[in-house]
Design a protein around this motif. Structure first.
Motif: not given
Length: 178
Positions: A141-147, A155-167
């Motif tokens: 899904x796109x970030x917008x679709x997940x939101x 912005x929260x979804x984008x942040x969670x994806x970014x931090x989650x992928x890095x982790x």
């Protein structure tokens, strides 16, 4: 080839064949998402089945957009319903036998090891990060679709994806590569 919106319109008019085609097209994505959200193949398959049952019942509410986002939003809501109902207390079975490797004493294959590593890595993420990574990376899904599916800000979804992928990268990094 008929598009998802065309099939959804046919299904809304009662075409089981059109809905079956939608299921065929999207079942792997929905099952994968549900399995990753729950961490359990059996529980994930139950949620996927409930997702498609709900989708069939509510197909008339599909109002366009990507069908995959619509069906993944239903999957997310089904997951939340199950989670609300089944927040069990953790109990330990003192008599349980600990089996070190595979069910029959065999060593897991490299592919099984990789899946177990990914499952363990996903479990280490916060729930919000795991949900966003599963929706955006695994389910596509796109970030917008997940939101829209979760009701969380973009912005929260984008942040969670970014931090989650890095982790996940850090957890899955091989010691000899780091």
């Amino acid at each position: 080839m008929r598009t998802d919106p065309d099939l959804a319109a046919e299904a809304a008019r009662g075409s089981e064949a059109a809905f079956a085609e939608l299921v065929r097209r999207h079942q792997a994505r929905v099952r994968g998402m549900a399995r990753r959200l729950t961490g359990s193949p059996a529980a994930g398959d139950d949620i996927a089945q409930a997702t498609f049952l709900t989708a069939w019942q509510k197909i008339g509410t599909y109002a366009g957009g990507t069908f995959s986002a619509w069906i993944c939003a239903i999957c997310w809501r089904e997951f939340l319903q199950v989670r609300r109902k089944t927040r069990p207390e953790i109990e330990f079975d003192e008599t349980a036998e600990i089996i070190p490797f595979g069910a029959h004493g065999s060593r897991p294959t490299d592919q099984q090891d990789d899946r177990m590593d990914l499952s363990r890595a996903l479990e280490k993420l916060s729930e919000a990060q795991r949900v966003c990574v599963v929706m955006c990376v695994a389910a596509g899904l796109t970030h917008r679709e997940a939101a829209e599916a979760t009701g969380w800000p973009l912005g929260t979804v984008k942040s969670h994806v970014l931090r989650g992928v890095e982790a996940l990268r850090k957890h899955l990094a091989k010691p000899e590569v780091a």
